[in-house]
Design an enzyme around this catalytic site. Structure first.
Site, PDB file in Angstrom:
ATOM      1  N   ASP A   1      41.600  41.758  42.010  1.00 42.12           N
ATOM      2  CA  ASP A   1      42.626  42.725  42.395  1.00 42.12           C
ATOM      3  C   ASP A   1      43.996  42.066  42.433  1.00 42.12           C
ATOM      4  OD1 ASP A   1      41.741  41.161  44.583  1.00 42.12           O
ATOM      5  OD2 ASP A   1      42.574  42.579  46.011  1.00 42.12           O
TER       6      ASP A   1
ATOM      7  N   ARG B   1      47.110  36.250  47.481  1.00 45.33           N
ATOM      8  CA  ARG B   1      46.814  36.258  48.910  1.00 45.33           C
ATOM      9  C   ARG B   1      45.357  35.856  49.151  1.00 45.33           C
ATOM     10  NH1 ARG B   1      47.623  42.647  48.763  1.00 45.33           N
ATOM     11  NH2 ARG B   1      45.477  43.361  48.431  1.00 45.33           N
ATOM     12  N   ASP B   2      44.942  35.904  50.394  1.00 42.48           N
ATOM     13  CA  ASP B   2      43.574  35.498  50.741  1.00 42.48           C
ATOM     14  C   ASP B   2      42.604  36.644  50.456  1.00 42.48           C
ATOM     15  OD1 ASP B   2      44.622  37.090  52.728  1.00 42.48           O
ATOM     16  OD2 ASP B   2      43.754  35.947  54.386  1.00 42.48           O
ATOM     17  N   GLU B   3      42.451  36.952  49.153  1.00 41.36           N
ATOM     18  CA  GLU B   3      41.536  38.016  48.715  1.00 41.36           C
ATOM     19  C   GLU B   3      41.015  37.646  47.339  1.00 41.36           C
ATOM     20  OE1 GLU B   3      41.431  42.909  48.608  1.00 41.36           O
ATOM     21  OE2 GLU B   3      43.160  41.845  49.386  1.00 41.36           O
TER      22      GLU B   3
ATOM     23  N   ASP C   1      39.405  48.831  40.794  1.00 42.54           N
ATOM     24  CA  ASP C   1      40.515  48.345  39.994  1.00 42.54           C
ATOM     25  C   ASP C   1      40.062  48.078  38.562  1.00 42.54           C
ATOM     26  OD1 ASP C   1      40.710  47.706  42.839  1.00 42.54           O
ATOM     27  OD2 ASP C   1      42.611  46.751  42.376  1.00 42.54           O
TER      28      ASP C   1
ATOM     29  N   TRP D   1      34.752  53.485  42.877  1.00 41.82           N
ATOM     30  CA  TRP D   1      34.464  52.048  42.886  1.00 41.82           C
ATOM     31  C   TRP D   1      33.036  51.824  42.385  1.00 41.82           C
ATOM     32  CZ3 TRP D   1      38.559  53.945  45.192  1.00 41.82           C
ATOM     33  CH2 TRP D   1      39.684  53.152  45.391  1.00 41.82           C
TER      34      TRP D   1
ATOM     35  N   GLU E   1      51.040  46.311  43.328  1.00 43.14           N
ATOM     36  CA  GLU E   1      49.950  47.015  44.010  1.00 43.14           C
ATOM     37  C   GLU E   1      50.389  48.391  44.485  1.00 43.14           C
ATOM     38  OE1 GLU E   1      46.701  46.026  47.530  1.00 43.14           O
ATOM     39  OE2 GLU E   1      48.621  44.965  47.504  1.00 43.14           O
TER      40      GLU E   1
ATOM     41  N   HIS F   1      49.099  43.194  40.475  1.00 40.64           N
ATOM     42  CA  HIS F   1      47.949  44.043  40.776  1.00 40.64           C
ATOM     43  C   HIS F   1      47.853  45.054  39.633  1.00 40.64           C
ATOM     44  CE1 HIS F   1      45.763  44.261  44.707  1.00 40.64           C
ATOM     45  NE2 HIS F   1      45.291  45.389  44.207  1.00 40.64           N
TER      46      HIS F   1
END
Length: 863
Positions: free
Chosen positions: A463, A467-469, A476, A529, A741, A762
């Protein structure tokens, strides 16, 4: 001039032979050129025909495959126009064996080509028993705590001249191997990121790295996805607490004998290497004083771990690509020194620096500056994105990270000032498509779409990359797939990812929201999803014509639809957790209800119907007539339930949002008699927002397609060209170099959106690229002859554009479509590759069926 003409003629004859001749080139095996270490026992062979003639079709082919000098498959002449995805049907393929193959073809006039140049593929280790190596871990136990990256070392002697050598390797963690001080391979982040249920290994030709006599192998293993920070809140040790190595080097000597050097109890380990810490989110600390200067070695621990989960690598490897120098150096209002690379990218910064031993260089990474011009990292949440280098001292040093990557445009520099080079790193997908037009803002949008794809296609479709992801969000991926396939050849990339999706699918048929699945069990089953299980396999088949992939994914597709059916009540999917139309338009201080909310269960029902339709399509292709009958009946009940629950007799939907009407129309949920009025309601809704879109992740991909389909192409162009918030061009005018995003990641007053979720890289909203290729440029696959075996060229100029052009490299060759408006005339230039046909639909509605070749047209054009 005479000499030039002679050499041009000579070149033409040498490439294509005499007039009417054609050649076979660009042979691939499972989407790769001469792959090493595959484990598909029926690899698929493809090739491309080239000719200067028009209307060239293949009528037959002949393939020959050999192992050494021994033939293992001869097809003889096969009367078929198929030139892609020919499954190997020869003798059983054996571990470690190299196979050579050639093909020749006949055209539809009976002429035969020369045999192609020889291509190869090589099998990997096909069974667990082929692995003699043992899993090894460092002697010292970390118990999952942050620690230096351990190194593993072994010396060995080769007494005879080496003919060839293959390294088979994998790790728990990320590994980097060196033989005699030289790095193995040009790829990074090995062995890749997969489901917990399977682990890829790599195969390398290391012949050139070995020497007669003493050899040294050193391999470092970093935390990576295995035990580093993953998901949110500094969660560690998702796959395990200790990194480990599996290493098997097979040496074949000139005399035909072989020897294996394997990981086992004879190896040494050390935590005294130069990588003091490495983490995908937080960055890396590297002490150059310890590089190749380590004298602290102890034994290893040998583990008895099953090798049944090992699989050969399938998708493209992660490699280095573009490099950037800073476009300017900035001293911010806070006095910080910041490099601006001019492009938001994913990778790392390589430094070239001279200093004293122990001096440091610290790099912090960010996507944007705040409105005061200061370095901004709040949107990174818990990810530090910090690389720290400790210098060896003396000569100029060139340093870069190993087991981390950053998403950034700006880099803050502390300590000794180095020379900086940003290196883009992503999966090695070959470029497929190009698009440009007369509007520079749209061209920048296309640039942003492609760079959003590059940055987020690092082994899995993530995605976001900063960042912390950085997770493989399924929603997506599915909304962007069609655009992704136009921009790059993503066949291998998504084949690999879909294998993990199938692996991580729950026993109930439910689909996790991220793949690989690293979240809790409850994070699954969201509409749009989970539907990735049917949407990407079907769209993949349309784009690439790969029936083998469709067959492999079919049980997963069916299980997902059956899961929805199992939790539905009265044929309504009206339960479960759903993200809805994620990040739809919500105005500030929404007093009068302008927020574009769409009922989540209406969305769910729409995707229930769509997944069922995709399953029916696949069942029909695969010849599963019983399933066609069963799920056609189910689809009818699902659509009737949608009409009863969400549609008034007048055709008005219970949710009046753009997304509601887009999904109902795109998925054919409304009867023919209600579609025109629904399309008008959609157009009226857009007008009521001042020709702005209000859709989120699930409505955006289909919005312009629906408008064009139902006669509102002018409205679709208005949305494309809108440059105020919310729109595709608003971020462009704010200086974006990737897709954001949110529609307003940077607000109109220069402030930022919610720091908890505000990525500036994103790709989801970049799904408009599919419409740009299909409608603006007019390059379309024919769903009845998939994979661009038959092409539909149907450009629809509009929006005041005076020109547009696109190209797309299909598996048959390159398609081109370009148009330009001059006065009240539009002129078109079209190229169709060999072994395909096309229907060309001109802007005035006239049609023509053609074969391969180059074509020019012009027709009247009413602006």
């Amino acid at each position: 001039m005479i000499k030039k003409l002679f050499f041009l003629l000579l070149f033409t004859v040498s490439v294509f032979g005499a007039s009417g001749a054609f050649v076979v080139k660009e042979l691939t095996c499972d989407y790769k050129v001469n792959p090493l270490g595959i484990d598909n026992l029926k690899p698929q062979l493809s090739w491309i025909l080239f000719s200067t003639d028009k209307n060239v079709l293949q009528s037959a082919y002949e393939i020959r495959v050999s192992e050494g000098k021994r033939a293992v498959w001869k097809t003889g002449k096969v009367n078929s126009s198929q030139s892609v995805h020919i499954p190997y049907e020869g003798e059983v393929l054996l571990s470690g064996k190299k196979y050579s193959w050639q093909v020749r073809v006949w055209d539809d006039k009976g002429k035969v080509s020369e045999w192609s140049e020889v291509s190869t593929w090589e099998m990997g280790l096909l069974t667990a028993s082929d692995w003699q190596a043992k899993w090894i871990e460092a002697k010292e136990v970390t118990d999952g705590k942050v620690s230096p990256a351990p190194m593993f070392k072994k010396g060995f002697t080769l007494a005879k001249p080496v003919k060839s050598a293959r390294l088979y390797a994998t790790a728990h963690g990320l590994y980097e191997a060196y033989l005699n001080g030289k790095r193995v391979g040009r790829d990074y982040f090995r062995p890749g990121w997969t489901s917990k249920k399977r682990l890829q290994y790599q195969t390398y030709d290391v012949t050139a790295l070995l020497q007669k006599g003493v050899n040294i192998v050193e391999t470092t293993v970093g935390d990576g996805w295995y035990r580093g920070n993953l998901e949110f809140n500094n969660k560690r040790n998702t796959y395990g607490k200790e990194v480990a190595l599996l290493f098997q080097l097979v040496v074949t000597y000139a005399d035909g004998s072989t020897e294996q050097i394997i990981s086992d109890g004879t190896w040494s380990s050390s935590f005294n290497g130069p990588i003091l810490a490495s983490d995908i989110y937080n960055g890396e600390t590297y002490d150059a004083r310890k590089a190749f200067n380590n004298d602290v070695w102890v034994t290893v621990r040998v583990l008895d771990i099953s090798k049944d989960n090992l699989v050969a690598e399938f998708g493209p490897t992660v490699t280095k690509h573009e490099e950037f120098k800073p476009v300017k150096m900035i001293t911010t209002p806070k006095g910080e020194v910041v490099a601006d690379f001019g492009q938001n990218l994913v990778g790392w910064v390589r430094i070239r620096v001279k200093g004293k031993a122990g001096d440091t260089v610290v790099l912090h990474h960010a996507e944007v500056l705040d409105k005061e011009g200061n370095f901004y990292t709040d949107n990174l949440r818990g990810a530090k994105q910090e690389n720290r280098f400790i210098l060896k001292g003396g000569d100029v040093e060139t340093l870069e990270p190993h087991f981390t990557f950053q998403g950034f445009r700006y880099v803050k520099v502390s300590g000794v000032m180095p020379e900086l080079t940003a290196v883009a790193i992503y999966s090695d997908m070959s470029p497929a498509g190009t698009f440009e037009c007369s509007n520079p803002l749209i061209n920048q949008l296309q640039h942003n779409i492609q760079w959003g794809q590059k940055g987020n296609f690092l082994d899995v479709p993530t995605d976001c990359p900063q960042r912390d992801e950085r997770l493989g969000w399924t929603g997506d991926a599915q909304v962007f797939f069609n655009t992704a396939a136009y921009n790059m050849n993503v066949a291998g990339f998504f084949t690999k990812w879909l294998k993990d999706l199938k692996m991580d699918q729950h026993p109930t048929g439910n689909i996790p929201v991220v793949i690989p699945d690293v979240r809790s069990v409850k994070n699954a089953g969201s509409a749009g999803w989970g539907d990735v299980a049917t949407i990407i396999p079907w769209n993949f088949y349309v784009a690439y014509g790969d029936k083998q992939l469709l067959q492999e994914q079919y049980p997963s597709m069916k299980a997902w639809v059956n899961y929805i059916r199992s939790i539905s009540k009265d044929n309504l999917w009206n339960s479960g957790p759903h993200y809805g139309d994620w990040l739809f338009y919500i105005p500030n201080d929404d007093k009068d209800g302008k927020a574009a909310i769409t009922d989540k269960f209406l969305i769910a029902q729409a995707f229930y119907a769509n997944s069922t339709q995709n399953l029916i399509n696949a069942a029909r292709i695969l010849g599963n007539e019983a399933d066609v009958k069963e799920y056609t009946a189910l689809l009818d009940t699902v659509k009737k339930a949608f009409m009863h629950e969400y549609v008034a007799p007048s055709g008005r939907l219970v949710s009046s949002s753009q997304t509601a009407y887009v999904l109902a129309l795109n998925f054919d949920l409304l009867p023919e008699g209600l579609r025109a009025s629904a399309a008008k309601r959609l157009a009226d809704n857009i007008a009521s927002y001042g020709n702005h879109l209000t859709t989120g992740f699930l409505g955006t991909p289909y919005l312009c397609h629906v408008l064009t389909r139902f006669g509102y192409n002018d409205v679709a162009y208005k949305l494309l060209l809108q440059d105020t918030y919310p729109s595709w061009l608003y971020p462009v005018k704010k200086g974006a170099t990737t897709i954001w995003e949110r529609w307003d990641g940077i607000k109109q007053d220069g402030s930022f959106q919610n720091v908890g979720m505000n990525s500036f890289n994103h790709y989801a909203y970049g799904a408009i690229g599919d419409w740009m290729y299909k409608v603006v440029a007019g390059i379309n696959p024919d769903v009845t002859q998939v994979g661009y075996k038959h092409i539909v060229i149907a450009p629809k100029p509009g929006g005041g554009l005076t020109s547009a052009s696109a190209s797309y490299k299909t598996l048959y060759g390159e398609v081109k479509s370009a148009w330009r408006v001059t006065g009240d005339v539009v002129k078109l230039d079209i190229t169709i590759p060999c072994n395909t046909t096309a229907t060309i639909i001109l802007p005035d509605g006239k049609k023509q069926d053609v074969g391969s070749g180059e074509y020019q047209y012009e027709c009247s054009f009413a602006k």
